[in-house]
Scaffold this motif. Structure first.
Motif, PDB file in Angstrom:
ATOM      1  N   GLU A   1       8.536  47.507 -53.129  1.00 54.76           N
ATOM      2  CA  GLU A   1       7.653  47.793 -52.036  1.00 54.76           C
ATOM      3  C   GLU A   1       7.705  46.312 -50.989  1.00 54.76           C
ATOM      4  O   GLU A   1       7.890  47.005 -49.836  1.00 54.76           O
ATOM      5  N   SER A   2       7.894  45.537 -51.383  1.00 52.69           N
ATOM      6  CA  SER A   2       8.152  44.478 -50.216  1.00 52.69           C
ATOM      7  C   SER A   2       9.625  44.718 -49.787  1.00 52.69           C
ATOM      8  O   SER A   2       9.958  44.418 -48.431  1.00 52.69           O
ATOM      9  N   VAL A   3      10.562  45.187 -50.221  1.00 50.79           N
ATOM     10  CA  VAL A   3      11.873  45.485 -49.950  1.00 50.79           C
ATOM     11  C   VAL A   3      11.816  46.445 -49.053  1.00 50.79           C
ATOM     12  O   VAL A   3      12.134  46.484 -47.948  1.00 50.79           O
ATOM     13  N   LYS A   4      10.952  47.495 -49.145  1.00 47.86           N
ATOM     14  CA  LYS A   4      10.914  48.901 -48.502  1.00 47.86           C
ATOM     15  C   LYS A   4      10.235  48.484 -47.089  1.00 47.86           C
ATOM     16  O   LYS A   4      10.424  48.858 -46.068  1.00 47.86           O
ATOM     17  N   VAL A   5       9.225  47.369 -47.261  1.00 46.47           N
ATOM     18  CA  VAL A   5       8.571  46.992 -45.863  1.00 46.47           C
ATOM     19  C   VAL A   5       9.374  46.255 -45.118  1.00 46.47           C
ATOM     20  O   VAL A   5       9.471  46.641 -43.938  1.00 46.47           O
ATOM     21  N   LYS A   6      10.239  45.437 -45.740  1.00 46.86           N
ATOM     22  CA  LYS A   6      11.246  44.615 -44.817  1.00 46.86           C
ATOM     23  C   LYS A   6      12.312  45.610 -44.174  1.00 46.86           C
ATOM     24  O   LYS A   6      12.593  45.483 -42.946  1.00 46.86           O
ATOM     25  N   ILE A   7      12.656  46.644 -44.941  1.00 50.20           N
ATOM     26  CA  ILE A   7      13.684  47.497 -44.395  1.00 50.20           C
ATOM     27  C   ILE A   7      12.975  48.466 -43.294  1.00 50.20           C
ATOM     28  O   ILE A   7      13.585  48.482 -41.987  1.00 50.20           O
ATOM     29  N   LYS A   8      12.043  48.924 -43.612  1.00 47.88           N
ATOM     30  CA  LYS A   8      11.316  49.770 -42.547  1.00 47.88           C
ATOM     31  C   LYS A   8      10.725  48.928 -41.280  1.00 47.88           C
ATOM     32  O   LYS A   8      10.710  49.315 -40.066  1.00 47.88           O
ATOM     33  N   GLY A   9      10.481  47.798 -41.630  1.00 43.47           N
ATOM     34  CA  GLY A   9       9.991  46.983 -40.355  1.00 43.47           C
ATOM     35  C   GLY A   9      11.100  46.442 -39.727  1.00 43.47           C
ATOM     36  O   GLY A   9      10.975  46.064 -38.391  1.00 43.47           O
ATOM     37  N   ASN A  10      12.508  46.399 -40.171  1.00 41.85           N
ATOM     38  CA  ASN A  10      13.470  45.879 -39.271  1.00 41.85           C
ATOM     39  C   ASN A  10      14.606  46.898 -38.843  1.00 41.85           C
ATOM     40  O   ASN A  10      15.511  46.610 -38.197  1.00 41.85           O
ATOM     41  N   ALA A  11      14.447  48.073 -39.386  1.00 49.69           N
ATOM     42  CA  ALA A  11      15.625  49.139 -39.059  1.00 49.69           C
ATOM     43  C   ALA A  11      15.596  49.489 -37.614  1.00 49.69           C
ATOM     44  O   ALA A  11      16.866  49.613 -36.964  1.00 49.69           O
ATOM     45  N   LEU A  12      14.429  49.519 -37.026  1.00 47.80           N
ATOM     46  CA  LEU A  12      14.724  49.801 -35.416  1.00 47.80           C
ATOM     47  C   LEU A  12      15.228  48.898 -34.793  1.00 47.80           C
ATOM     48  O   LEU A  12      16.197  48.991 -33.895  1.00 47.80           O
ATOM     49  N   ILE A  13      14.713  47.496 -34.816  1.00 48.81           N
ATOM     50  CA  ILE A  13      15.343  46.553 -33.990  1.00 48.81           C
ATOM     51  C   ILE A  13      16.641  46.215 -34.355  1.00 48.81           C
ATOM     52  O   ILE A  13      17.728  46.146 -33.515  1.00 48.81           O
ATOM     53  N   LEU A  14      17.348  46.673 -35.528  1.00 50.78           N
ATOM     54  CA  LEU A  14      18.750  46.437 -36.111  1.00 50.78           C
ATOM     55  C   LEU A  14      19.476  47.603 -35.372  1.00 50.78           C
ATOM     56  O   LEU A  14      20.599  47.491 -35.021  1.00 50.78           O
ATOM     57  N   LEU A  15      18.700  48.893 -35.216  1.00 45.96           N
ATOM     58  CA  LEU A  15      19.457  49.990 -34.713  1.00 45.96           C
ATOM     59  C   LEU A  15      19.600  49.632 -33.264  1.00 45.96           C
ATOM     60  O   LEU A  15      20.935  50.068 -32.598  1.00 45.96           O
ATOM     61  N   GLN A  16      18.754  49.060 -32.571  1.00 43.69           N
ATOM     62  CA  GLN A  16      18.630  48.751 -31.228  1.00 43.69           C
ATOM     63  C   GLN A  16      19.677  47.741 -30.965  1.00 43.69           C
ATOM     64  O   GLN A  16      20.628  47.926 -29.957  1.00 43.69           O
ATOM     65  N   ASN A  17      19.890  46.807 -31.814  1.00 45.88           N
ATOM     66  CA  ASN A  17      20.967  45.658 -31.628  1.00 45.88           C
ATOM     67  C   ASN A  17      22.373  46.301 -31.900  1.00 45.88           C
ATOM     68  O   ASN A  17      23.331  45.874 -30.892  1.00 45.88           O
ATOM     69  N   CYS A  18      22.468  47.402 -32.500  1.00 46.95           N
ATOM     70  CA  CYS A  18      23.757  47.929 -32.900  1.00 46.95           C
ATOM     71  C   CYS A  18      24.159  48.507 -31.587  1.00 46.95           C
ATOM     72  O   CYS A  18      25.396  48.306 -31.136  1.00 46.95           O
ATOM     73  N   LEU A  19      23.361  49.374 -31.125  1.00 46.46           N
ATOM     74  CA  LEU A  19      23.655  50.066 -29.689  1.00 46.46           C
ATOM     75  C   LEU A  19      24.048  49.120 -28.487  1.00 46.46           C
ATOM     76  O   LEU A  19      25.025  49.303 -27.896  1.00 46.46           O
ATOM     77  N   VAL A  20      23.152  48.117 -28.674  1.00 44.29           N
ATOM     78  CA  VAL A  20      23.396  47.244 -27.552  1.00 44.29           C
ATOM     79  C   VAL A  20      24.675  46.428 -27.350  1.00 44.29           C
ATOM     80  O   VAL A  20      25.480  46.210 -26.664  1.00 44.29           O
ATOM     81  N   GLN A  21      25.071  46.179 -28.789  1.00 41.96           N
ATOM     82  CA  GLN A  21      26.265  45.186 -28.833  1.00 41.96           C
ATOM     83  C   GLN A  21      27.556  46.081 -29.355  1.00 41.96           C
ATOM     84  O   GLN A  21      28.334  45.437 -30.016  1.00 41.96           O
ATOM     85  N   TRP A  22      27.436  47.405 -28.900  1.00 41.21           N
ATOM     86  CA  TRP A  22      28.550  48.119 -29.144  1.00 41.21           C
ATOM     87  C   TRP A  22      29.743  47.689 -28.744  1.00 41.21           C
ATOM     88  O   TRP A  22      29.642  46.943 -27.232  1.00 41.21           O
ATOM     89  N   PRO A  23      30.638  47.684 -29.229  1.00 48.64           N
ATOM     90  CA  PRO A  23      32.006  47.033 -28.551  1.00 48.64           C
ATOM     91  C   PRO A  23      32.486  47.359 -27.031  1.00 48.64           C
ATOM     92  O   PRO A  23      32.307  48.762 -26.746  1.00 48.64           O
ATOM     93  N   GLU A  24      32.486  46.560 -26.342  1.00 50.89           N
ATOM     94  CA  GLU A  24      32.653  46.697 -24.800  1.00 50.89           C
ATOM     95  C   GLU A  24      33.695  47.774 -24.568  1.00 50.89           C
ATOM     96  O   GLU A  24      34.844  47.479 -25.109  1.00 50.89           O
ATOM     97  N   GLY A  25      33.465  48.552 -23.723  1.00 52.47           N
ATOM     98  CA  GLY A  25      34.389  49.485 -23.199  1.00 52.47           C
ATOM     99  C   GLY A  25      34.654  50.748 -24.271  1.00 52.47           C
ATOM    100  O   GLY A  25      35.573  51.537 -24.073  1.00 52.47           O
ATOM    101  N   THR A  26      33.905  50.747 -25.098  1.00 53.30           N
ATOM    102  CA  THR A  26      34.183  51.754 -26.442  1.00 53.30           C
ATOM    103  C   THR A  26      32.808  52.834 -26.305  1.00 53.30           C
ATOM    104  O   THR A  26      31.745  52.465 -26.187  1.00 53.30           O
ATOM    105  N   SER A  27      33.194  54.081 -26.323  1.00 55.62           N
ATOM    106  CA  SER A  27      32.183  55.171 -26.118  1.00 55.62           C
ATOM    107  C   SER A  27      31.406  55.139 -27.606  1.00 55.62           C
ATOM    108  O   SER A  27      31.961  55.100 -28.682  1.00 55.62           O
TER     109      SER A  27
END
Length: 224
Positions: free
Chosen positions: A52-78
């Motif tokens: 349960e503590s693992v699930k809480v960690k995942i759900k609590g961080n998924a959004l920010i990690l997805l945001q970071n992934c798109l923000v840090q997308w390789p420069e000049g790549t679609s």
């Protein structure tokens, strides 16, 4: 350790920039909803008491990690024209591994917001219309083994294209396309008797020539 599954999603859309150095006509800000699932195979018991503590960690961080992934997308790549689902999933796997959780992620949903979808479609169509103005297009063919393929051709304004060309196509670089234009078969587009230029590649047709010196296509009629 017994594996278990955790589903996640974005309650609010994630903004990102859609841009590629290969398709400079498209540079816009879009927003997307992302959903997915993770299979947890292991976690650090020193950091997490139980599942349960693992699930809480995942759900609590998924959004920010997805945001970071798109923000840090390789420069000049679609984002839209890349293997985005795989790239995002692998990014999540790495990030949670650094948090002491071993997961295998799968992105099951990547849906633009309605406004972003309409904006993206409109801009794509504008690029397509601009590309057609050059007279270049491609057609969908079937190879000898029954598999679909694409080939580039030069179409006059009276011909209707069979497919929409990919974004960012530059007619000046048509010879850089793998396979070139020499593989085009004469039954696809006919060179009419009044032509002084090849309709497939634009090469000037020498007097009396039966084949195009540029792409090798056969002319239907001799020119005089």
């Amino acid at each position: 350790m017994e594996q278990f599954e955790v589903k996640f999603g974005t309650p609010t859309p994630i903004p990102f920039r859609e841009y590629s150095k290969n398709y400079p006509d498209i540079d816009i800000d879009l927003a997307v909803f992302i959903a997915g699932r993770m299979v947890v195979s292991n976690y650090d018991p020193k950091l997490y008491e139980d599942k349960e503590s693992v699930k809480v960690k995942i759900k609590g961080n998924a959004l920010i990690l997805l945001q970071n992934c798109l923000v840090q997308w390789p420069e000049g790549t679609s984002v839209m024209r890349s293997d985005k689902l795989k790239i995002i999933a692998e990014s999540l796997d790495r990030e949670f591994a650094s948090m002491g959780i071993t997961v295998k992620s799968e992105i099951t949903g990547f849906q633009l917001t309605q406004d972003s979808e309409e904006l993206y479609k409109t801009l794509r169509q504008q690029v397509v219309d601009k590309t057609h103005a050059y007279g270049w297009d491609h057609i969908c063919l079937i190879d000898d083994e029954g598999r679909p393929k694409q080939e580039w051709m030069f179409l006059n304004k009276g011909m209707k294209p069979d497919c929409v060309p990919p974004l960012g196509f530059d007619p000046a670089k048509v010879n850089d396309i793998p396979g070139g234009l020499g593989i085009v078969r004469e039954k696809e587009i006919r060179n009419m008797p009044t032509d002084h230029y090849c309709r497939l590649c634009g090469e000037k047709r020498p007097e009396g020539a039966k084949f195009c010196p540029g792409c090798g296509a056969k002319f239907d009629h001799p020119n005089k």
